[in-house]
Structure formats: C-alpha cells, structure tokens
Design a protein around this motif. Structure first.
Motif, PDB file in Angstrom:
ATOM      1  N   CYS A   1      44.379  21.426  62.825  1.00  0.00           N
ATOM      2  CA  CYS A   1      44.903  20.306  63.795  1.00  0.00           C
ATOM      3  C   CYS A   1      46.320  20.485  64.406  1.00  0.00           C
ATOM      4  O   CYS A   1      47.020  19.665  64.830  1.00  0.00           O
ATOM      5  CB  CYS A   1      44.626  18.781  62.905  1.00  0.00           C
ATOM      6  SG  CYS A   1      45.765  18.805  61.563  1.00  0.00           S
TER       7      CYS A   1
ATOM      8  N   CYS B   1      46.337  20.845  54.319  1.00  0.00           N
ATOM      9  CA  CYS B   1      46.069  19.887  55.190  1.00  0.00           C
ATOM     10  C   CYS B   1      45.298  18.863  54.434  1.00  0.00           C
ATOM     11  O   CYS B   1      44.103  19.367  54.125  1.00  0.00           O
ATOM     12  CB  CYS B   1      45.616  20.217  56.482  1.00  0.00           C
ATOM     13  SG  CYS B   1      45.303  19.065  57.695  1.00  0.00           S
TER      14      CYS B   1
ATOM     15  N   CYS C   1      49.072  23.009  60.104  1.00  0.00           N
ATOM     16  CA  CYS C   1      47.705  23.123  59.751  1.00  0.00           C
ATOM     17  C   CYS C   1      47.004  23.971  61.014  1.00  0.00           C
ATOM     18  O   CYS C   1      47.245  23.543  62.021  1.00  0.00           O
ATOM     19  CB  CYS C   1      46.921  21.923  59.773  1.00  0.00           C
ATOM     20  SG  CYS C   1      45.379  22.034  59.733  1.00  0.00           S
TER      21      CYS C   1
ATOM     22  N   HIS D   1      41.890  19.119  56.714  1.00  0.00           N
ATOM     23  CA  HIS D   1      41.349  20.384  56.853  1.00  0.00           C
ATOM     24  C   HIS D   1      41.392  21.491  55.598  1.00  0.00           C
ATOM     25  O   HIS D   1      41.025  22.751  55.675  1.00  0.00           O
ATOM     26  CB  HIS D   1      41.974  21.102  58.136  1.00  0.00           C
ATOM     27  CG  HIS D   1      41.454  20.171  59.263  1.00  0.00           C
ATOM     28  ND1 HIS D   1      42.573  19.314  59.859  1.00  0.00           N
ATOM     29  CD2 HIS D   1      40.551  19.763  59.924  1.00  0.00           C
ATOM     30  CE1 HIS D   1      41.903  18.780  60.754  1.00  0.00           C
ATOM     31  NE2 HIS D   1      40.761  19.012  60.937  1.00  0.00           N
TER      32      HIS D   1
HETATM   33 ZN   LIG Z   1      44.725  19.720  59.679  1.00  0.00          ZN
END
Ligand SMILES: [Zn+2]
Length: 485
Positions: free
Chosen positions: A14, A35, A11, A38
C-alpha cells in the motif's frame, strides 16, 4: 540478533509509511517491517554488518542508536510520497524524453513500459533548470537523462542553455549510440559545454548485454570510446555507468575498473549501480538475488587481491566535509550544503602509478586529513599554510612519498584558492574515481536515507524530488500528467 537502529520505510503493497528496524544477523544487516494491513516484510539492507557499523560510526551525524522502539506511523499521512527533503540537490536530473533509439529487453528508465510520450518542451526544460537554480544554494550540476536524451533535435541548444543558466558541470547520460555512429559527435558535445558523458556500460563481454539489454551492445560501446579517444576535443570525459546485477556482471566489477585504468586519459570514473528489483518477486529469490554496495566492494577486493579493500572506500560524506570547510573559509563562495547517508554511496579515489592502482587512503591518512579539515576556521587562516606543512609528514603514508609534492599543491589549491579548479586539476591527473550507488526499492526503502539524498529530479510542479523516491513513487504519475499524448 542485534537491533542496530529504528527507521521508517514503506509497505511494499500500500506504500504507506511504516516503522522499520535494521537488525544484524549472521554478519548481514536486514530491514524488518510490518504493515498493519499487509503483514511482515524482511529484506537484506547491507551485505556486511561490520562495514555498515564502521561507516555509520565514522560518518553519520545520527549514529546507530540500538533502538528497538516501535514508533507508530499509522496516523502519519504521507500519501505515496515517502520523503521529507533535508538536503539541497548537488546533482539535478532533467529527463529530456522517455523515447530511446534502442529497444532493450529491460529498460530501467521504463522506456519500453511507459505507454505515453513524456518530452518537455524547450521552455518547460528552461523551467526545470530554473527550479534547480532557485534552490538554496543553487544546484551546481545538471544531469540530462531519459530515455535517450541525445535523440532530441534541440539537444545541443538545451546543453548550451544549461551553461548560460550557470550550472558548473553538465553531464549527459547516454547509451553511446550517437557517439559510436558519428566521429565528430564528441566535438559537438564539447561545443555545447558538456563536461561529462555518463556512458552506460554493463561489462567487457557479450553476456551481460544479452542478459540485461537483449542485444550485444559491446561493439557499439567500444566504438564510442574509440571515437572519444580520437576526438580533437579534450572534454567531455567519460564516466562508465554499469548496472550491476548479481550473477550477471558482478564478477566483472574489477575487470571494468582495470579497463577504465587502461583508458585513464579519457575515462575519469566509474559509477556502479547495483540495482534493486523491478516487478513482483518472491521472498526467497529476493534474498538470494539482492546485491548491495558491500557485496560489490567484496568483489573489488577479490579482483585486486586485497590491494584495494572495502575499508579503502569512504561515503560521500567524506567529501562533504571538504566542501563545508571550504565554505567556512570562504564565506562569500556558493559552495554546497549536502546531506548524504553513509549507506548510499561508497567511493574511492584510485591513483595510477606505473601499472598499479593505489587507493588514496594508502597514500594519505584520510582520517588525519579529515580531522584537520573539520577544525578549519577563518580565524586561523593566516597560519594555515604553516600548520598544513607541519601536518604533511603525518598525512603522507609510505606509498605516497613520491607523490607528496603534487598532493600538497592540490590540497593547497583546494583550501586556499579555488575548490572547483582543484577538483578539476585533481581529475586531470592519473586519478580514477570509483563509486557504488545502491539504488533502493520499496522492499528496502529507508526514509532516513532518501531524505538525505543530494541527487534530485526536477519536476514541472517546480519541485525537486530525491532520486530513489522519484523513480519508485513519482515517475509514472508525473510522466502521465505531463505527457504529450
Ligand atoms: Zn500495507
């Protein structure tokens, strides 16, 4: 839209390992991933889907499976690591400093952005070398990088130490400033056992330097090359290393190759590095600005009016097969176990004949040769030379007839005598190696690719970390932890 395969990525927010898939759309390969925290991401992965399918079919140990399965990696705890090593390093990189003797606008080594000084001591550098030599098999090639590695006072001692530690090839990546300033610098590198100079070289006009480095470095580069030409020492040879950015210098790719060919006695190769993006960038700009290996190959094709085609290039795996065969034939030799992903490197050997550059694939039948090589085993060693002589007419293509005697000698040495010597002899001939190495970023990060990387950074944690993973995920942390300030 066709799904080509499933893989793992990160991702971009993160940096967690997440499932990803490669799909084919409008002739290009895209990476799609999502993700759970996200959202969804898409990016261009390879500019020519047909070429991608071709190289994966011919050269990958794990062919594209068309799988659409969504593996769940939510429980996989790989904190900001993003790889699991499957290949021994063939090139080990040791950063000697993050200081530099230029101050460019953009620095891909992060010299200008890193607040702390990272400069391992001489004994720490010895430790980094030992880490590389203790891998199995011992890493054969060391690349000193930075920052600008040549600004260290103990630089030549470090190179000589690498020679003592048993590295077969010593490479120095430099901006060329000292080579340009000091006419005897090349000879000093020679005395310190340096074999190859990776000279950063972004183009043949002022513009790419202004755009990428913020200052016109072309005269300095040309001066450095002139000084190498006039040096009494024959080695180290130069490999040009252009950073390729779409719209900045991608249109100069074939001109850079022609420039190298004109200087073939001192320039033995070019390693183009199409780059990913640094910092935040919106998705639309990302998709238009992205440049992959196949986009660069297309530029080559255009620049050489089709006399060099994207299908003349092979992945590094093609060379790995040769080294594997050599190892089978000579079980006592320490040759290399390399894994590489076919999508990572594209290379071509160009043979200079009169004023023309002919791809090796048009001189010898690379597929027939590869079949022969893969079938080699010690049991049939005695009959090999005869077998090889019989194979030769099938191998030599029309363009290669005049070169066949020479090629036979080179290949014979490669298999039956000394691979290293054969490779050196081959490069002493009128041969130019041109490679494209697509560096990935968090957007198109492919765990499968990174795991099969044979270019590693050595760290003071006694580890070696794959190139792309180090630059994206580990450099900052490591440089801070081992900082001198
Ligand atoms: Zn993420």
């Amino acid at each position: 839209m066709e799904t080509l395969t499933s893989t793992r990525s990160l991702c971009p927010v993160c940096l967690k390992t997440i499932p990803a898939k490669l799909v084919m759309r409008e002739g290009k390969v895209y990476m799609q991933k999502s993700c759970s925290s996200h959202g969804e991401y898409e990016d261009i992965y390879y500019g020519d889907a047909n070429l991608y399918k071709h190289i994966m079919r011919e050269y990958s140990k794990q062919p594209l499976n068309g799988s659409d399965e969504k593996k769940d990696f939510s429980d996989v705890n790989i904190p900001v690591r993003g790889y699991d090593i499957k290949s021994a390093p063939i090139i080990g990189i040791v950063d000697l400093t993050n200081r530099c003797n230029l101050s460019c606008n953009v620095c891909f080594a992060g010299c200008t952005s890193s607040p702390s000084l990272y400069e391992p001591s001489f004994s720490e550098i010895e430790q980094l070398m030992d880490t590389l030599r203790q891998s199995d098999p011992p890493c054969p090639i060391i690349l000193f990088s930075g920052g600008e590695p040549t600004i260290r006072k103990d630089f030549f001692e470090i190179c000589s130490l690498a020679h003592k530690k048993g590295f077969s090839f010593i490479i120095v990546a430099t901006n060329g400033k000292l080579l340009a300033q000091d006419k005897s610098y090349h000879e000093k590198l020679n005395k310190a056992h340096v074999d190859i100079i990776y000279l950063q070289f972004d183009g043949l006009t002022e513009d790419p330097y202004m755009e990428i480095r913020g200052t016109n470095l072309l005269p300095m580069k040309l001066e450095a090359i002139e000084n190498v030409r006039n040096s009494p020492a024959k080695y180290p040879a130069i490999v040009l290393v252009p950073t390729v950015i779409k719209g900045v210098n991608d249109h100069q790719i074939s001109d850079i190759v022609k420039f190298a060919a004109k200087n073939i006695t001192i320039i033995k190769g070019i390693l183009f590095q199409p780059i990913g993006f640094v910092g935040d960038i919106n998705n639309k700009k990302l998709l238009t600005g992205r440049i992959t290996n196949s986009d660069c190959l297309e530029q080559m094709e255009k620049g050489f009016d089709g006399k060099i085609s994207r299908y003349d290039f092979v992945p590094l795996v093609w060379l790995t097969d040769f080294l594997d065969a050599y190892k089978r034939m000579n079980p006592s030799s320490k040759t290399i176990n390399i894994e590489t992903h076919p999508g990572c490197f594209s290379v071509v050997y160009l043979v200079k004949k009169d004023d023309e550059l002919i791809p090796l694939s048009r001189i010898i039948n690379l597929e027939e040769l590869r079949k022969f090589v893969r079938a080699l085993n010690p049991a049939n060693k005695a009959e090999l030379i005869t077998k090889f002589a019989f194979l030769l007419p099938k191998l030599i293509l029309k363009e290669g007839i005049k070169l066949s005697g020479q090629l036979f000698e080179i290949l014979k040495t490669l298999y039956f005598e000394n691979a290293e010597e054969a490779i050196m002899n081959f490069h002493r001939e009128n041969v130019l190696l041109v490679g494209f190495e697509h560096g990935i970023d968090v957007r198109n990060y492919d765990c499968d690719k990174v795991e099969k990387c044979c270019i590693h950074y050595a760290t003071l944690d006694n580890e070696s970390i794959p190139f792309c993973s180090y630059n994206l995920l580990h450099r900052k942390d490591i440089e801070e932890r081992f900082s001198k300030e």
